[in-house]
Design an enzyme around this catalytic site. Structure first.
Site, PDB file in Angstrom:
ATOM      1  N   GLY A 277       1.036  -1.444   0.087  1.00  0.00           N
ATOM      2  CA  GLY A 277      -0.019  -0.154  -0.394  1.00  0.00           C
ATOM      3  C   GLY A 277       0.840   1.689  -0.214  1.00  0.00           C
ATOM      4  O   GLY A 277       0.224   2.532   0.162  1.00  0.00           O
ATOM      5  N   ASP A 278       2.249   1.342  -0.067  1.00  0.00           N
ATOM      6  CA  ASP A 278       2.916   2.344  -0.028  1.00  0.00           C
ATOM      7  C   ASP A 278       3.655   1.494  -1.551  1.00  0.00           C
ATOM      8  O   ASP A 278       3.820   1.693  -2.002  1.00  0.00           O
ATOM      9  CB  ASP A 278       3.622   2.641   0.905  1.00  0.00           C
ATOM     10  CG  ASP A 278       3.639   4.418   0.946  1.00  0.00           C
ATOM     11  OD1 ASP A 278       4.473   4.943   0.240  1.00  0.00           O
ATOM     12  OD2 ASP A 278       2.931   5.425   1.660  1.00  0.00           O
ATOM     13  N   ASP A 279       5.493   2.658  -1.277  1.00  0.00           N
ATOM     14  CA  ASP A 279       6.383   2.059  -1.976  1.00  0.00           C
ATOM     15  C   ASP A 279       6.441   0.651  -2.014  1.00  0.00           C
ATOM     16  O   ASP A 279       7.349   0.153  -0.957  1.00  0.00           O
ATOM     17  CB  ASP A 279       7.587   3.117  -1.875  1.00  0.00           C
ATOM     18  CG  ASP A 279       7.215   4.358  -2.024  1.00  0.00           C
ATOM     19  OD1 ASP A 279       6.858   4.643  -2.997  1.00  0.00           O
ATOM     20  OD2 ASP A 279       7.852   5.226  -1.149  1.00  0.00           O
ATOM     21  N   SER A 310       2.355  -1.040  -6.916  1.00  0.00           N
ATOM     22  CA  SER A 310       1.856  -0.526  -5.555  1.00  0.00           C
ATOM     23  C   SER A 310       1.064   0.343  -6.282  1.00  0.00           C
ATOM     24  O   SER A 310       1.490   1.783  -7.229  1.00  0.00           O
ATOM     25  CB  SER A 310       2.849   0.404  -5.037  1.00  0.00           C
ATOM     26  OG  SER A 310       2.770   1.146  -4.677  1.00  0.00           O
TER      27      SER A 310
END
Length: 489
Positions: A277-279, A310
């Site tokens: 849910g991010d990098d 992502s």
């Protein structure tokens, strides 16, 4: 009476004769005989399969290899893998015994082993067998508080102490976390909800964090649903991460970075899959004045043969916390699919430090909104004590072998007058685009060059060279209007 008996006898003999004749005719037909043999054989095979299925169709559990001379099982210390019993004390007793013996291997067999955070020790192998799950408790009261990271100031999300990681270690040597694709599950859903509702008083903890350690190997496991960053080596040396899977929901799982090398030296990340849910991977080295003072760069990092997804951030990022410097990074054979961004470098005034000697080779972008991003106004600071005149250096960055399809904006380099991007090279680029406006290759305050023909057409402020390295056209300006830059990307 005699006549009646003779009649019955003749009829009986006739019946027996007809019966034998019928059987003879039945078996004289080759087709019917073959059918009977096939039916009987099929019944026998089915019966054999039903009795042998456990032996031949369900493979037995793979034996756990003996990777250290001294081997323990978690159940030796009273653990129960029912997903309900809290096994923190069992993990602690096992690690204490390994420490006392000078090293050893801890085997976690199939089961769901609920636990609060625990520490590893030096010369230790944690082996997660097939179908084993180390399950982090979602009750934050069981998570210990630790001091803020020294290169981040008073706290990353909240000032003051931070929650520790589920699996933790400091000042360790020779640590291995491996297995037959066993899982470490942080049960981050409760943490994410509380974070969004502002119900947490401390910075969330990573799933796995090793600090001030060296000679680390992490392989052949699955990490999922971390409360915060998933795998966070901090100020470590000689780290190998390979053949791992990292998973978190693509939305509503805030800051669940996959791997965050932070002030690390000599590191390999390879042959892995990350969907978070991010990098996917974010290389860091401290935040503003605290990172400048800590002065530990991230350097000599190789990322290869990795697939990333992502939808919130980027496949591979550098920064934004890069105040100790990031250099000598190679990213090769990377696939980024169904993502918001492919590659991103992010920094701002106040960071200081540098991003230099970065090489990207053989990148594949599949359905990515923005392929390559460099951003110099990522203005998030730990406090008001940062120095706005601490300007980072960004330069000596090369891209060679970029392929893709379904990309909206292939390149967006947003330098500024105070933080220009220097010496950027593009070569061998062919990216299928979906955005039909002009200037989809966006540049601002950039100095660099294009070698050979690339698609889409590069921005005009880059120098053009042929395949032999001869200058064809030199840019007259390193600046251009930013009116067409898609800031929402």
């Amino acid at each position: 009476m005699a006549d009646s008996f003779r009649f019955q006898y003749r009829n009986s003999n006739k019946f027996r004769f007809d019966y034998k004749r019928t059987l003879s005719l039945l078996f004289s037909s080759r087709w019917i005989l073959f059918t009977l043999i096939w039916a009987i054989g099929f019944i026998l095979i089915v019966a054999w399969q039903r009795t042998a299925i456990d032996r031949f169709w369900i493979p037995p559990p793979r034996p756990i290899p003996r990777l250290r001379s001294l081997v323990f099982s978690l159940t030796d210390f009273g653990a129960v893998g029912d997903g309900v019993t809290l096994n923190t004390k069992a993990f602690e007793r096992a690690v204490a015994e390994i420490r006392k013996r000078g090293g050893g291997q801890l085997n976690v067999e199939a089961g769901r082993w609920l636990t609060a955070p625990f520490n590893l020790t030096s010369h230790m192998t944690l082996f997660l067998s097939e179908n084993s799950v180390v399950l982090g408790t979602d009750d934050e009261n069981h998570w210990p508080l630790m001091p803020p990271l020294p290169s981040y100031g008073y706290g990353r999300e909240c000032p003051g102490p931070r929650y520790g990681s589920l699996i933790h270690g400091q000042h360790l040597k020779d640590v291995v976390i491996t297995g037959h694709n066993g899982t470490i599950n942080g049960q981050g859903q409760t943490w994410w909800i509380k974070y969004r509702k502002k119900l947490l008083n401390h910075t969330r903890g990573p799933l796995v964090q090793l600090m001030w350690s060296r000679d680390i190997q992490i392989s052949d496991i699955t990490l999922r649903d971390s409360p915060f960053w998933t795998l966070h080596p901090y100020d470590c040396q000689n780290i190998t991460i390979r053949n791992i899977t990292i998973l978190a929901p693509q939305s509503d799982a805030p800051n669940t970075d996959g791997i965050d090398p932070d002030s690390c030296v000599n590191m390999v990340i390879e042959n892995s899959y990350i969907s978070v849910g991010d990098d996917g991977i974010a290389i860091k080295s401290g935040w503003d004045q605290y990172g400048i003072a800590y002065a530990r760069p991230s350097t000599n990092i190789l990322i290869r043969n990795v697939t990333v997804r992502s939808m919130i951030s980027a496949g591979v990022s550098i920064g934004s916390e890069m105040s100790g410097g990031v250099s000598n990074v190679t990213v090769e054979n990377l696939i980024v699919w169904n993502s918001k961004r492919g590659i991103r470098i992010k920094t701002s005034a106040g960071r200081g430090g540098y991003v230099r000697q970065i090489s990207y080779q053989n990148l594949t972008l599949d359905n990515v909104r923005v392929g390559i991003v460099m951003k110099t106004d990522y203005n998030e600071h730990p406090d008001e004590g940062y120095n706005p005149n601490a300007l980072p250096f960004i330069g000596d960055i090369s891209f060679n072998g970029i392929r893709g399809q379904g990309v909206r904006i292939p390149v967006r380099i947003y330098g500024s007058q105070e933080i220009p991007v220097r010496n950027v090279t593009f070569q061998d680029m062919l990216v299928g685009i979906t955005y039909k406006k002009k200037r989809i290759f966006q540049c601002s305050f950039v100095q660099g060059r294009v070698i050979g023909k690339i698609f889409p057409k590069p921005c005009e402020i880059l120098d053009l060279y042929d395949e032999e390295g001869r200058l064809i056209k030199q840019s007259t300006s390193q600046n251009t209007s930013t009116d067409t830059i898609d800031y929402d990307s």
